[in-house]
Design an enzyme around this catalytic site. Structure first.
Site, mmCIF file in Angstrom:
data_model
loop_
_atom_site.group_PDB
_atom_site.id
_atom_site.type_symbol
_atom_site.label_atom_id
_atom_site.label_comp_id
_atom_site.label_asym_id
_atom_site.label_seq_id
_atom_site.Cartn_x
_atom_site.Cartn_y
_atom_site.Cartn_z
ATOM 1 N N CYS A 33 26.274 19.800 51.252
ATOM 2 C CA CYS A 33 27.094 19.907 52.457
ATOM 3 C C CYS A 33 28.179 18.838 52.489
ATOM 4 C CB CYS A 33 26.228 19.766 53.701
ATOM 5 S SG CYS A 33 24.992 21.046 53.902
ATOM 6 N N SER A 62 24.900 15.296 56.695
ATOM 7 C CA SER A 62 24.692 14.316 55.636
ATOM 8 C C SER A 62 25.926 13.467 55.382
ATOM 9 C CB SER A 62 24.243 15.009 54.339
ATOM 10 O OG SER A 62 22.936 15.528 54.493
ATOM 11 N N HIS A 66 26.798 26.658 58.479
ATOM 12 C CA HIS A 66 28.227 26.421 58.245
ATOM 13 C C HIS A 66 29.055 27.633 58.636
ATOM 14 C CE1 HIS A 66 28.080 22.461 56.396
ATOM 15 N NE2 HIS A 66 26.990 22.846 55.761
ATOM 16 N N CYS A 93 21.266 25.367 53.865
ATOM 17 C CA CYS A 93 21.679 25.702 55.231
ATOM 18 C C CYS A 93 22.405 27.040 55.175
ATOM 19 C CB CYS A 93 22.587 24.628 55.795
ATOM 20 S SG CYS A 93 21.858 22.992 55.855
ATOM 21 N N CYS A 119 26.738 25.252 51.331
ATOM 22 C CA CYS A 119 25.362 24.878 51.009
ATOM 23 C C CYS A 119 24.519 26.126 50.817
ATOM 24 C CB CYS A 119 24.778 24.014 52.130
ATOM 25 S SG CYS A 119 23.084 23.510 51.836
ATOM 26 N N ARG A 132 19.674 19.528 60.032
ATOM 27 C CA ARG A 132 19.781 18.131 59.612
ATOM 28 C C ARG A 132 20.619 17.277 60.554
ATOM 29 N NH1 ARG A 132 19.137 21.620 55.761
ATOM 30 N NH2 ARG A 132 17.768 21.128 53.995
ATOM 31 N N GLU A 153 18.948 19.097 48.170
ATOM 32 C CA GLU A 153 20.034 19.952 47.717
ATOM 33 C C GLU A 153 21.258 19.063 47.525
ATOM 34 O OE1 GLU A 153 21.008 23.078 46.857
ATOM 35 O OE2 GLU A 153 23.023 22.270 46.896
ATOM 36 N N CYS A 164 20.952 16.719 52.434
ATOM 37 C CA CYS A 164 21.527 17.942 51.878
ATOM 38 C C CYS A 164 22.934 17.599 51.432
ATOM 39 C CB CYS A 164 21.524 19.061 52.904
ATOM 40 S SG CYS A 164 21.956 20.665 52.185
#
Length: 571
Positions: free
Chosen positions: A553, A505, A68, A64, A61, A482, A14, A550
């Site tokens: 993010c 990330s 968040h 996810c 995102c 992650r 993503e 990802c």
């Protein structure tokens, strides 16, 4: 002769990620990770009501779908000193756990397995031999010769039409693939099963949060009341549905995901010897037993240089060691690009002076990424499943130790094998088993509370702005699938004055810092990687995908000319 290999974009993630690898012969000598679209969520949130922040932050995102928002709510609760009821914490644990189990299974089969599984080779498999293989490693019900013959025929239909859809654009036939046809067919069958399975697991978010993706959340608890006799609340029927989902999820993880991981890993033992890089690992901790900040299933801490005997404490507040740097990022700080800022003082000031896409190559001596470079007391660290499993083992979690020992024994590998690309893959699977088991315990505790008469799911105390201090700040942190995720908020006169998110990330995919210290992706790619075919850089994909990138993010969207696609005005 030095050659540069460019993979842009890295697929099956993503977001937008570019990897450039400088080669010396067939070996990666140095690697550079670039997030290629701009970040801006902090700017959007300034001036807004902090109680609404989660609804914006959650949409950082689309993969996810929960975390968040959860980190954002925890940040506001920390700033305003709001406690949440026990039932709310248990429901949050179940929702976060569902995100893990769903996300990890989806990553393994739909985003990463194709780096190890040659789909086209499965057409050469003998369904009877495939059945024997499947039954030798698992008690999974769907394992008859007829079942695998049907899957093979379905796959054959895809290939013969030339429209292989979800299996398009793979490096099929690449010499680095090692699985026999029967193992490939078994993996393809489970890939297809997981597509249906993940749809059912996602329903848990809809039960507790009204929908998926992006379930509803609320500062002070959870939005769904408990009333066993009401059609508009969490009732007996919905709780029974949750139990069925948990049982189904646990069975797939135990009987399919875990055996598949170990079976595939047994053919790629050389990948237990490459792809570590940093040797430093950080966790924020998560899954509190009671209120936020209680004892966590995943402990918080930092491990340096693989030393599991010493866990360094993590302080999320200013002066505690977490800072973000922008020496090689397309951002500026008022104090200069070599300055490190704690997220409470974080700045999001764009300064893009590089070439416009498409690039020939990155200017790696200057700025080359829209991702910042977080550091803990100056150290680059890895976050994610491997960090969490190592932290659980180092903290004495008996289930984690037992699963790790069993996996290493089955694969006939030393403990050092964990520090690797394939070790990262295995850790994600073992963690999924731990969390799937823990979810049953949280569910049982929730049922016990309800039976005792406790149905409270929300605490409205201090929720009105008139009761807030004129200035407050807080941090909401958690372990996203992650890795460690933190949202820091500063509230002034009832509005958001500053907001910063340091995401998994960002920790893993960030560029070098002012001292030349690589980020986790970069260091891992520089760790014992030889390329079989530079035109098909499968090895780069294997290691980068082992982190489950990802990038949405860590960055946000601009168009190819570097201009904003969307402006959100504060009314």
């Amino acid at each position: 002769m030095t050659e540069r290999i460019v993979v842009d974009p890295i697929t099956r993630i993503e977001g937008h990620l570019r990897i450039e690898a400088r080669m010396e012969g067939d070996r990666i000598a140095s690697a550079f990770s670039s997030g290629t679209s701009v970040r801006g969520i902090e700017i959007i949130l300034k001036g807004r009501d902090p109680r609404d922040a989660w609804a914006f932050a959650q949409r950082i995102c689309g993969v996810c779908t929960l975390v968040h928002g959860m980190a954002s709510i925890r940040a506001v609760e920390d700033a305003l000193k709001i406690d949440i009821p026990t039932n709310a914490q248990l429901i949050r644990n179940l929702m976060i756990g569902a995100q893990y189990v769903h996300d990890h299974v989806m990553h393994f089969y739909h985003l990463h397995a194709l780096d190890w599984v040659d789909v086209v080779s499965a057409l050469d498999a003998d369904p009877k031999a495939t059945s024997e293989l499947a039954q030798s490693i698992s008690k999974h019900a769907l394992s008859s010769p007829g079942y695998f013959a049907d899957v093979k025929q379905q796959l054959k239909g895809f290939v013969e039409t030339g429209q292989i859809g979800i299996f398009a654009n793979g490096y099929w036939g690449h010499p680095a693939y090692k699985l026999p046809p029967e193992a490939n067919l078994m993996a393809v069958a489970h890939y297809l099963e997981a597509l249906k399975w993940q749809r059912e697991v996602a329903k848990l978010h809809a039960i507790f949060g009204g929908k998926n993706p992006h379930p509803n959340l609320v500062v002070g608890g959870v939005p769904s009341p408990i009333d066993l006799n009401s059609d508009s609340a969490i009732n007996a029927e919905k709780l029974a549905q949750v139990k069925n989902i948990l049982d189904m999820a646990q069975a797939f993880v135990t009987d399919v995901y875990l055996p598949d991981t170990l079976a595939i890993a047994s053919f790629y033992k050389d990948w237990f010897q490459r792809g570590e890089g940093l040797g430093n690992f950080l966790t924020y901790g998560d899954f509190p037993a009671a209120g936020f900040g209680g004892d966590n299933l995943v402990p918080a801490g930092v491990i340096l240089n693989r030393d599991l005997s010493t866990i360094h404490p993590v302080d999320m507040n200013a002066g505690g060691g977490i800072e973000e740097y922008v020496a090689h990022s397309w951002y500026d700080y008022a104090g200069g690009k070599d300055t490190g800022l704690h997220p409470y003082d974080g700045e999001t000031k764009l300064n893009y002076t590089g070439p416009k896409p498409p690039y020939t190559q990155l200017d790696v001596d200057g700025a080359y990424s829209w991702i910042k470079s977080p550091r803990w007391k100056g150290n680059a660290v890895e976050v994610g499943p491997l960090a969490r499993v190592l932290m659980m083992v180092a903290s004495g979690n008996e289930q984690a130790k037992g699963l790790v020992d069993s996996a290493l024994r089955q694969l006939d590998l030393p403990v050092e094998a964990l520090y690797s690309t394939m070790g990262r893959v295995a850790a994600r699977t073992l963690e999924t088993r731990i969390i799937a088991d823990a979810m049953t315990g949280w569910y049982d505790a929730l049922i016990a509370n309800i039976k005792s008469g406790d149905t409270t799911t929300f605490n409205g105390t201090s929720w009105q702005p008139s009761t807030w201090p004129s200035k407050a700040q807080g941090v909401g942190f958690m372990e996203a699938p992650r890795g460690g995720l933190g949202h820091w908020i500063v509230i002034e006169d009832g509005k958001i004055a500053n907001y910063q998110a340091v995401v998994p990330s960002t920790w893993n995919a960030g560029p070098r810092d002012a001292g030349g210290q690589e980020g986790a992706y970069e260091a891992a790619l520089q760790d014992n990687h030889q390329m079989v075919n530079p035109d098909q850089p499968l090895e780069i994909l294997r290691t980068v995908h082992s982190f489950d990138p990802c990038l949405a993010c860590a960055v946000h969207v601009m168009d190819p000319d570097g201009t904003e696609r969307v402006q959100v005005k504060v009314c």
